[in-house]
Design a protein around this motif. Structure first.
Motif, PDB file in Angstrom:
ATOM      1  N   HIS A 233      64.959  48.605 -14.167  1.00 21.02           N
ATOM      2  CA  HIS A 233      64.889  47.970 -15.482  1.00 21.02           C
ATOM      3  C   HIS A 233      63.603  48.363 -16.198  1.00 21.02           C
ATOM      4  N   HIS A 234      63.230  49.634 -16.056  1.00 15.86           N
ATOM      5  CA  HIS A 234      62.046  50.125 -16.745  1.00 15.86           C
ATOM      6  C   HIS A 234      62.459  51.026 -17.903  1.00 15.86           C
ATOM      7  N   ARG A 235      61.495  51.298 -18.775  1.00 17.19           N
ATOM      8  CA  ARG A 235      61.810  52.182 -19.910  1.00 17.19           C
ATOM      9  C   ARG A 235      61.739  53.625 -19.420  1.00 17.19           C
ATOM     10  N   MET A 236      62.568  53.920 -18.444  1.00 22.75           N
ATOM     11  CA  MET A 236      62.560  55.212 -17.765  1.00 22.75           C
ATOM     12  C   MET A 236      63.954  55.812 -17.831  1.00 22.75           C
ATOM     13  N   PRO A 237      64.233  56.646 -18.819  1.00 19.29           N
ATOM     14  CA  PRO A 237      65.543  57.294 -18.827  1.00 19.29           C
ATOM     15  C   PRO A 237      65.699  58.200 -17.616  1.00 19.29           C
ATOM     16  N   HIS A 238      66.944  58.277 -17.116  1.00 19.98           N
ATOM     17  CA  HIS A 238      67.274  59.153 -15.980  1.00 19.98           C
ATOM     18  C   HIS A 238      68.010  60.370 -16.525  1.00 19.98           C
ATOM     19  N   THR A 239      67.432  61.524 -16.337  1.00 17.16           N
ATOM     20  CA  THR A 239      68.121  62.738 -16.743  1.00 17.16           C
ATOM     21  C   THR A 239      69.045  63.185 -15.606  1.00 17.16           C
TER      22      THR A 239
ATOM     23  N   LYS B 128      62.390  52.977 -32.319  1.00 13.75           N
ATOM     24  CA  LYS B 128      62.474  54.117 -31.419  1.00 13.75           C
ATOM     25  C   LYS B 128      63.004  53.649 -30.073  1.00 13.75           C
ATOM     26  N   LEU B 129      63.783  54.486 -29.440  1.00  9.33           N
ATOM     27  CA  LEU B 129      64.318  54.168 -28.118  1.00  9.33           C
ATOM     28  C   LEU B 129      63.733  55.122 -27.083  1.00  9.33           C
ATOM     29  N   SER B 130      63.700  54.656 -25.854  1.00  8.61           N
ATOM     30  CA  SER B 130      63.231  55.481 -24.753  1.00  8.61           C
ATOM     31  C   SER B 130      64.449  56.204 -24.179  1.00  8.61           C
TER      32      SER B 130
ATOM     33  N   LEU C 249      69.795  56.782 -22.235  1.00 12.76           N
ATOM     34  CA  LEU C 249      68.862  55.715 -22.618  1.00 12.76           C
ATOM     35  C   LEU C 249      68.366  55.016 -21.363  1.00 12.76           C
ATOM     36  N   SER C 250      67.133  54.530 -21.392  1.00 13.64           N
ATOM     37  CA  SER C 250      66.686  53.664 -20.303  1.00 13.64           C
ATOM     38  C   SER C 250      67.506  52.375 -20.344  1.00 13.64           C
ATOM     39  N   ALA C 251      67.517  51.657 -19.230  1.00 15.54           N
ATOM     40  CA  ALA C 251      68.298  50.421 -19.158  1.00 15.54           C
ATOM     41  C   ALA C 251      67.886  49.403 -20.225  1.00 15.54           C
ATOM     42  N   PRO C 252      66.583  49.136 -20.415  1.00 14.11           N
ATOM     43  CA  PRO C 252      66.220  48.170 -21.461  1.00 14.11           C
ATOM     44  C   PRO C 252      66.687  48.618 -22.850  1.00 14.11           C
TER      45      PRO C 252
END
Lengths: 477, 477
Positions: free
Chosen positions: B201-207, B111-113, B224-227
Motif C-alpha cells: 500500500h505504498h506509492r510504488m507502482p509495479h512495472t 498527479k498520480l504515482s 498505478l500504485s495501489a493508493p
C-alpha cells in the motif's frame, strides 16, 4: 476521587462538596460518556478525511488546490451546522517543486530517490555536479573548517530515525534539516543532501522546511530516502570518491493561503471560546491524509457530534489553518500567526486551544495546562477517557505549530497525544495518503476529543487564570 | 525410512539394503549436514547481493549497468574459485523508460504515482488526454464491445493482490498486465492503465512486461500504485467523468545482454552437470535486490561453499542469466533461451536444474522432478532439510522463467519454494533494494541449497531418466 497537591486545587474543591455541583458533574460526565460512545460508531471524521484528500489531492500552501479545498471545507462546515463560517486569507510566498533529480555519476552511477526540501532554491539549469563530503552527524558538519567544503556537496547522514510512540526521534533529524543547509553553505558547499528525517525503509524521501536566511534557503537542498542514504553510505565505505549530480527547477511565487473558521456558538457563555485546530495545507508529495486532513476530520467531527446533541455552554471554534507546513518567518506567512493577528483583542475570550496534527492513530495520554493537571477537572476528564486507554500525560504548554501563536499570547493549551509510531514512516512523503488512516483508531481519536471538549465546553473552569497563575514563562517563550 | 509407491522406487531400494551403500549414504548425509550448518553462519550470499546492487544499481537488460555488472560477476566467480568462467552475449531490444507522468485533469486534478509497463510505447510528445473508462476486472474489459472505448483511456482495477506465502495472487493480476493492453486497443482505447500487480500500500507502482503483438506493446501502458488506484476508484465512485493525461517518452534501442557462466568441475563425473540459475538483470525502478541479485548470491554461495569443502562428484554450474525480466518472444531475446541455443547437444549432460528467483525469505518446501518426489533420495534430502523448516512440496516441472527452456527440452528441475509473503510488496518497484534482504532468512536459503545440491552432486540418481519415464508431457509443454 483524590486530590493531589496543586496551587489552585482548592478552587475546585469548593464545588466538589456541594450537592448541586455533584449532580451537575454527574450529568456532565454522563453526557460526555454518551457522546464518547457515540463517536466510537461515527465515521464522519473518516469521511471528511477521505473526501478532502480525494477531491483535492496534495494541497501545498498557496496552490490552487489549497484554495479550492478551503472553499470546499467552508461549505462543508455550513452544510454540517457550523456558524459564523468564514475564510480569512493572508499573503504567502508559495513554492513550486518543479522538476528535480539526484544521481550518482562515475563510480556507482545510478539515480537516487530524493526530494528537494521545502522552499529549496533551484540549481543552475545544467545542474550541480560535484564530489560529495559525507558526514554522519550535524556536529561533524559543524566541526568542518570554513572553506573545507568549497565546491563540494555536503551529505549528512545522521542515521535512521527510530520509531517511538512519542515521535521523539524526530527532533534531532529535523535539526539536521533546518540547520544543515546554512552550515554547509558557511563552509563553502554548493549543495546540501541529507538522509530523510523519517523512520521508514521505503524509497520515499521526506521533504519539509529548512531554515530561511535572509528570506531564502541558503543552498539547493535535498533529502534522500533511507535506502538511498544506505546506498550512498556503502559506496562511501568502499573508499573511492563519490560524485553526485543534482538538479532542481524549484521556484517561488506570490500567492495567499487562508484559515477556514467555523463555530458552534455556546448556549450560555458564547464569549468563552474553545479553539480546535489542525491544518489544511499539505506537502506536495502526498495528499496529506495523516498530515493533516485527519486533524481536520477529528476536530470537525468533534464539534459536529457535540452540536448535534445540543448547544454546549461555551463556544467551540474549529480552525483549519493554512500554511502550517511552511510556517517560519512572518514574511513567508503562516495560518497560526495570521489568526492571532486577525482576532486582535478577541484573544482574551479564548479560554483554551487544542490541536490535532500527528495523524489518526490511538490517543494515549492527556496533557492539560499548567495548574490543571491534577485538578478536579482533570480527574473527571481522565475518568471519561480511561475506557479509551488514555492516561494522564505531562503538563501541556506548546500544543502544536498552529496554536503556538495562541499559546505564546497567553491562551492555555491541551494536548491529546497520538501514537506516533507509524507517523514518521509517512510524514512529508508521497505515501501520506488516505489508505494509511485506520478508521478504528481515528474513531478513538474523535471519541477522546468529543468527551474532553464536551467536558471543557460545559465546565466553568477558568483555564486561562489558572494557567497564568501557574506559570510565569508561558507568555514570554 | 518408509517407501511410498513410485514407479522406480525399486531402483533406490536396491542400494538401500547393501552395507557399503548405507555407509556411503551416511557419509553423504553427514557432509550435507555439515555444509548446511556452515552455511547458516556464512554471509557470502548477502555480501554478493550487497555489492552487485550497490555498485551497479538498477540493471535493466541491455543497459550499461547490466553489462558492467556481468563483467564484475565474472571476475567475482574467478576470484572465488569458479572454473570455465565465461560471458555469452545475445542480441536484445533494450527499453529506456524516459520521462513519464500520469495525472488526473479537471475534476480531482492531481498527479498520480505511476510507471509505464515494460516496453510500453511512448505517447505523442504532447501526451494523451482523454476520459477514462473504469473496469474492475479483465473480464469486464473483455466484455466491452469493440469501438466502445474509442478515444478513451481504459483503466482496469482488478483489486489488490492478496499476500500469500506461495505468491498465488500474482497470476490473475499479471494476466491483466499481459492481456490488458491488447484487449483495450482492440476496443478502441488510446491507452491502458492498471492497478499495479502488487500487494503493498505504498506509492510504488509495479512495472513488468506486458504482451507484445507484432513485436510491440499495443498501447502506451501504465501501472498505478495501489493508493493511486484507490484514489481513482473513489473519484469514479463520486460519479463525475474523470479525465487523465498520460505522458511517456519511452524508447527502444538495439543492444545485447549476456549470461555469466561459471562452474565447479565434478571430481568423478564432471560431464553430469547440475545447473543453478538466477538472473542478473533487474527492472529499472529499483536495484533488483530481491529480483534477483539475491538469487545470484544464493546460487553462487551454494557452489562456493560446496567447492571449498572439496570437489563434488558431479559438476555444479552457476548461470547468471541475462534479460529474464523482458523474456518474451525470441526477437526480444532472453538469457534462458540463449543458454539452451548455445549449449546445443550438451543439454544431454544437464542432469537437473534449479532456480532461485523469489527473493531471499525462508524456504519452506522442496519440489523434485516427476518420479523422484517419493524416492529414497527425497527421503534423504528431506531429512537434511527438515531442521531448516523445509517439508516435502509438490512435484516440480517448471522451475522458473530462466530454466523453463531447459525444462521444455527435457532437463528435470527442482524447486526450493521461498516464502513470497513480502515479495510482491516490493517486486518490480523502486523499493526492491538491498535493505529488504533479511540476512538470517537468506542464510537459511543458502543452507538449504547447499545441502540439497551437495546431495545431488554426490548422488548417482539419474533424475533425467526417472523424470522422462514418469512424464510424457514435460518435453512437450
Amino acid at each position: 476521587m483524590s486530590f493531589k497537591s496543586g496551587l489552585l486545587a482548592g478552587v475546585f474543591a469548593l464545588g466538589l462538596f456541594s450537592t448541586p455541583a455533584l449532580a451537575q458533574d454527574a450529568a456532565t460526565i454522563a453526557a460526555a460518556e454518551t457522546l464518547r460512545d457515540q463517536a466510537l460508531n461515527d465515521n464522519i471524521a473518516y469521511e471528511y478525511t477521505r473526501d478532502v484528500t480525494t477531491l483535492f489531492g496534495p494541497r501545498p500552501a498557496g496552490a490552487d488546490t489549497d484554495h479550492a479545498a478551503a472553499a470546499w471545507a467552508a461549505d462543508w462546515m455550513r452544510a454540517h451546522g457550523f456558524e459564523n463560517v468564514r475564510v480569512e486569507t493572508f499573503p504567502l510566498v508559495g513554492w513550486n517543486r518543479g522538476a528535480e533529480s539526484v544521481e550518482i555519476v562515475g563510480v556507482g552511477a545510478q539515480k537516487l530517490s530524493a526530494a528537494a526540501l521545502g522552499h529549496s532554491i533551484a540549481t543552475p539549469a545544467e545542474g550541480i555536479e560535484a564530489e560529495i563530503v559525507h558526514f554522519t552527524s550535524l556536529d561533524a558538519l559543524n566541526a568542518a573548517p570554513v572553506g573545507s567544503l568549497n565546491g563540494k556537496i555536503a551529505v549528512v547522514d545522521a542515521g535512521q530515525m527510530p520509531r517511538t510512540r512519542d515521535g521523539s526521534g524526530y527532533g534531532p533529524l529535523s535539526r539536521v534539516r533546518s540547520q544543515g543547509p546554512k552550515a554547509a553553505k558557511d563552509r563553502g558547499a554548493v549543495a546540501f543532501v541529507m538522509r530523510s528525517a523519517g523512520s521508514d525503509h521505503h524509497r520515499m524521501p521526506h521533504t519539509g522546511t529548512t531554515g530561511y536566511h535572509d528570506g531564502v534557503v541558503p543552498l539547493p537542498s535535498f533529502a534522500l530516502s533511507a535506502p538511498d542514504a544506505d546506498q550512498v553510505a556503502r559506496l562511501v565505505a568502499a573508499g573511492q570518491p563519490i560524485r553526485m549530480k543534482l538538479f532542481s527547477s524549484a521556484s517561488t511565487y506570490e500567492t495567499h493561503s487562508q484559515n477556514v473558521i467555523g463555530e458552534i456558538r455556546g448556549a450560555t457563555r458564547p464569549d468563552e471560546v474553545i479553539v480546535l485546530g489542525s491544518h489544511m495545507d499539505s506537502w506536495d508529495l502526498g495528499t496529506g491524509a495523516i498530515d493533516d486532513a485527519a486533524g481536520g476530520g477529528i476536530t470537525l467531527a468533534t464539534a459536529k457530534i457535540i452540536a448535534d446533541a445540543g448547544r454546549p455552554a461555551r463556544t467551540i471554534r474549529v480552525v483549519l489553518y493554512g500554511a502550517e507546513e511552511v510556517a517560519q518567518p512572518t514574511d513567508h506567512g503562516n495560518g497560526g500567526g495570521a489568526y492571532v493577528r486577525n482576532i486582535g483583542a478577541e484573544i482574551e475570550k479564548h479560554i483554551i486551544a487544542g490541536e490535532s496534527d500527528l495523524g489518526a492513530d490511538n490517543i494515549y495520554d492527556l496533557g492539560l495546562p499548567p495548574g490543571t493537571q491534577n485538578s478536579e477537572f482533570a480527574q473527571k476528564a481522565l475518568a471519561v477517557l480511561a475506557p479509551l486507554g488514555i492516561a494522564a500525560g505531562g503538563e501541556e504548554r506548546f500544543g502544536g505549530v498552529d496554536i503556538a501563536p495562541l499559546a505564546r499570547n497567553g491562551v492555555p493549551v491541551f494536548g491529546l497525544s497520538q501514537d506516533a509510531t507509524r507517523y514518521f514512516d509517512l510524514h512529508h512523503t508521497a505515501d501520506d495518503t488516505f489508505d494509511k488512516i485506520d478508521p478504528v483508531q481515528m474513531r478513538q481519536n474523535v471519541a477522546a476529543w468529543v468527551a474532553l471538549v464536551k467536558l471543557i465546553a460545559d465546565s466553568e473552569v477558568d483555564f486561562r487564570a489558572i494557567a497564568a497563575a501557574n506559570t510565569a514563562s508561558i507568555a514570554s517563550n
